[in-house]
Write a protein that holds these residues in place. Sequence first.
Motif, PDB file in Angstrom:
ATOM      1  N   ASN A 178       1.072  -1.533  -0.405  1.00 29.19           N
ATOM      2  CA  ASN A 178       0.139  -0.327   0.037  1.00 29.19           C
ATOM      3  C   ASN A 178       0.847   1.222   0.215  1.00 29.19           C
ATOM      4  N   HIS A 179       2.155   1.094   0.401  1.00 33.46           N
ATOM      5  CA  HIS A 179       2.231   2.448   0.289  1.00 33.46           C
ATOM      6  C   HIS A 179       3.546   2.372  -0.497  1.00 33.46           C
ATOM      7  N   VAL A 180       4.298   1.635  -1.633  1.00 31.49           N
ATOM      8  CA  VAL A 180       4.200   1.662  -3.259  1.00 31.49           C
ATOM      9  C   VAL A 180       2.915   2.375  -3.579  1.00 31.49           C
ATOM     10  N   ALA A 181       1.801   1.744  -3.487  1.00 33.26           N
ATOM     11  CA  ALA A 181       0.905   1.954  -4.167  1.00 33.26           C
ATOM     12  C   ALA A 181       0.376   3.196  -4.340  1.00 33.26           C
ATOM     13  N   ARG A 182       0.412   3.755  -3.113  1.00 37.37           N
ATOM     14  CA  ARG A 182       0.375   5.142  -2.933  1.00 37.37           C
ATOM     15  C   ARG A 182       0.658   6.379  -3.926  1.00 37.37           C
ATOM     16  N   GLN A 183       2.169   5.872  -3.934  1.00 39.32           N
ATOM     17  CA  GLN A 183       3.096   6.559  -5.109  1.00 39.32           C
ATOM     18  C   GLN A 183       2.701   6.485  -6.388  1.00 39.32           C
ATOM     19  N   ALA A 184       2.499   5.280  -6.955  1.00 39.92           N
ATOM     20  CA  ALA A 184       2.254   5.450  -7.859  1.00 39.92           C
ATOM     21  C   ALA A 184       0.679   6.082  -8.392  1.00 39.92           C
ATOM     22  N   ASP A 185       0.290   6.685 -10.219  1.00 40.24           N
ATOM     23  CA  ASP A 185      -0.406   7.354 -10.725  1.00 40.24           C
ATOM     24  C   ASP A 185      -1.608   6.545 -10.958  1.00 40.24           C
ATOM     25  N   VAL A 186      -1.162   4.360 -11.175  1.00 36.49           N
ATOM     26  CA  VAL A 186      -2.525   3.445 -11.417  1.00 36.49           C
ATOM     27  C   VAL A 186      -0.935   2.735 -11.183  1.00 36.49           C
ATOM     28  N   VAL A 187      -2.912   1.462 -10.813  1.00 36.99           N
ATOM     29  CA  VAL A 187      -1.858  -0.057 -10.130  1.00 36.99           C
ATOM     30  C   VAL A 187      -2.508  -0.571 -10.923  1.00 36.99           C
ATOM     31  N   VAL A 188      -2.339  -1.412 -11.685  1.00 37.21           N
ATOM     32  CA  VAL A 188      -2.111  -2.519 -12.154  1.00 37.21           C
ATOM     33  C   VAL A 188      -2.314  -3.640 -11.154  1.00 37.21           C
ATOM     34  N   ALA A 189      -3.687  -4.765 -10.761  1.00 36.86           N
ATOM     35  CA  ALA A 189      -3.246  -5.955 -10.207  1.00 36.86           C
ATOM     36  C   ALA A 189      -3.656  -6.769 -11.083  1.00 36.86           C
ATOM     37  N   MET A 190      -2.207  -7.760 -11.209  1.00 38.74           N
ATOM     38  CA  MET A 190      -2.480  -8.826 -11.995  1.00 38.74           C
ATOM     39  C   MET A 190      -3.331 -10.291 -12.049  1.00 38.74           C
ATOM     40  N   PHE A 191      -3.483 -10.176 -11.021  1.00 37.00           N
ATOM     41  CA  PHE A 191      -4.396 -11.057 -10.497  1.00 37.00           C
ATOM     42  C   PHE A 191      -5.570 -10.599  -9.565  1.00 37.00           C
ATOM     43  N   LEU A 192      -6.835 -11.191  -9.770  1.00 36.78           N
ATOM     44  CA  LEU A 192      -7.791 -10.185  -8.362  1.00 36.78           C
ATOM     45  C   LEU A 192      -7.310  -9.839  -6.733  1.00 36.78           C
ATOM     46  N   ARG A 193      -7.107 -11.065  -6.377  1.00 35.07           N
ATOM     47  CA  ARG A 193      -6.777 -11.290  -5.173  1.00 35.07           C
ATOM     48  C   ARG A 193      -6.145  -9.968  -4.975  1.00 35.07           C
ATOM     49  N   TYR A 194      -4.801  -9.424  -5.640  1.00 33.41           N
ATOM     50  CA  TYR A 194      -3.832  -8.333  -5.351  1.00 33.41           C
ATOM     51  C   TYR A 194      -4.113  -7.243  -4.878  1.00 33.41           C
ATOM     52  N   GLN A 195      -5.536  -7.075  -6.262  1.00 31.56           N
ATOM     53  CA  GLN A 195      -5.820  -5.774  -5.586  1.00 31.56           C
ATOM     54  C   GLN A 195      -7.015  -6.185  -4.306  1.00 31.56           C
ATOM     55  N   GLU A 196      -7.579  -6.886  -3.807  1.00 33.61           N
ATOM     56  CA  GLU A 196      -7.967  -6.460  -2.748  1.00 33.61           C
ATOM     57  C   GLU A 196      -7.467  -6.778  -1.620  1.00 33.61           C
ATOM     58  N   TRP A 197      -6.537  -7.065  -1.463  1.00 34.23           N
ATOM     59  CA  TRP A 197      -5.125  -6.141  -0.587  1.00 34.23           C
ATOM     60  C   TRP A 197      -4.906  -4.590  -0.407  1.00 34.23           C
ATOM     61  N   LEU A 198      -4.931  -3.676  -1.601  1.00 35.17           N
ATOM     62  CA  LEU A 198      -5.261  -2.434  -1.790  1.00 35.17           C
ATOM     63  C   LEU A 198      -6.185  -2.185  -0.662  1.00 35.17           C
ATOM     64  N   ALA A 199      -6.086  -0.600  -0.558  1.00 32.73           N
ATOM     65  CA  ALA A 199      -6.200   0.181   1.085  1.00 32.73           C
ATOM     66  C   ALA A 199      -7.339   0.261   0.097  1.00 32.73           C
ATOM     67  N   PRO A 200      -8.603   0.777   0.464  1.00 35.92           N
ATOM     68  CA  PRO A 200      -9.409   1.746  -0.264  1.00 35.92           C
ATOM     69  C   PRO A 200      -9.173   2.662  -0.975  1.00 35.92           C
ATOM     70  N   GLU A 201      -8.692   3.974  -0.282  1.00 32.10           N
ATOM     71  CA  GLU A 201      -8.482   4.906  -0.798  1.00 32.10           C
ATOM     72  C   GLU A 201      -7.246   4.961  -2.571  1.00 32.10           C
ATOM     73  N   ILE A 202      -7.006   3.362  -2.342  1.00 36.45           N
ATOM     74  CA  ILE A 202      -5.923   3.542  -3.829  1.00 36.45           C
ATOM     75  C   ILE A 202      -6.705   2.265  -4.955  1.00 36.45           C
ATOM     76  N   LYS A 203      -7.683   2.204  -4.279  1.00 41.40           N
ATOM     77  CA  LYS A 203      -8.030   1.254  -5.108  1.00 41.40           C
ATOM     78  C   LYS A 203      -8.914   2.099  -6.594  1.00 41.40           C
ATOM     79  N   HIS A 204      -9.081   3.275  -6.232  1.00 41.99           N
ATOM     80  CA  HIS A 204     -10.086   4.040  -7.282  1.00 41.99           C
ATOM     81  C   HIS A 204      -9.149   3.712  -8.789  1.00 41.99           C
ATOM     82  N   LYS A 205      -7.439   3.948  -8.954  1.00 45.85           N
ATOM     83  CA  LYS A 205      -6.904   4.504  -9.533  1.00 45.85           C
ATOM     84  C   LYS A 205      -6.610   2.978 -10.122  1.00 45.85           C
ATOM     85  N   THR A 206      -6.842   1.677  -9.096  1.00 45.02           N
ATOM     86  CA  THR A 206      -6.174   0.178 -10.233  1.00 45.02           C
ATOM     87  C   THR A 206      -7.484  -0.281 -10.747  1.00 45.02           C
ATOM     88  N   VAL A 207      -6.707  -0.783 -11.608  1.00 47.14           N
ATOM     89  CA  VAL A 207      -6.817  -1.410 -12.646  1.00 47.14           C
ATOM     90  C   VAL A 207      -7.005  -3.691 -12.639  1.00 47.14           C
TER      91      VAL A 207
END
Length: 93
Positions: A51-80
């Motif tokens: 989550n610390h690393v993801a906060r620094q990115a402009d876009v987050v790409v989870a290559m597997f659905l489970r990885y997206q589930e690990w992200l904090a709610p405030e990061i999910k808006h920039k996740t695919v």
Amino acid sequence: MPDKPAILWIADQPGWAYSAIIQAVARELPQYDHLTFYACRVMDPGHQLLNHVARQADVVVAMFLRYQEWLAPEIKHKTVTMVTGFRPFEGAN
């Protein structure tokens, strides 16, 4: 000159299929900085480092659905989530 926008890719292991896909896409998108977080190589209880690393990115790409589930709610808006190899309708009539 401004920094390039950053894409964080969340994958399993270096050298595996998702890693190869990331490398291929990164070659096609040189206008972005590409960072990869290998979820299976890092001991990250509670996914705090991810989550610390993801906060620094402009876009987050989870290559597997489970990885997206690990992200904090405030990061999910920039996740695919990649759907490569996902066949939800396989075998459906």
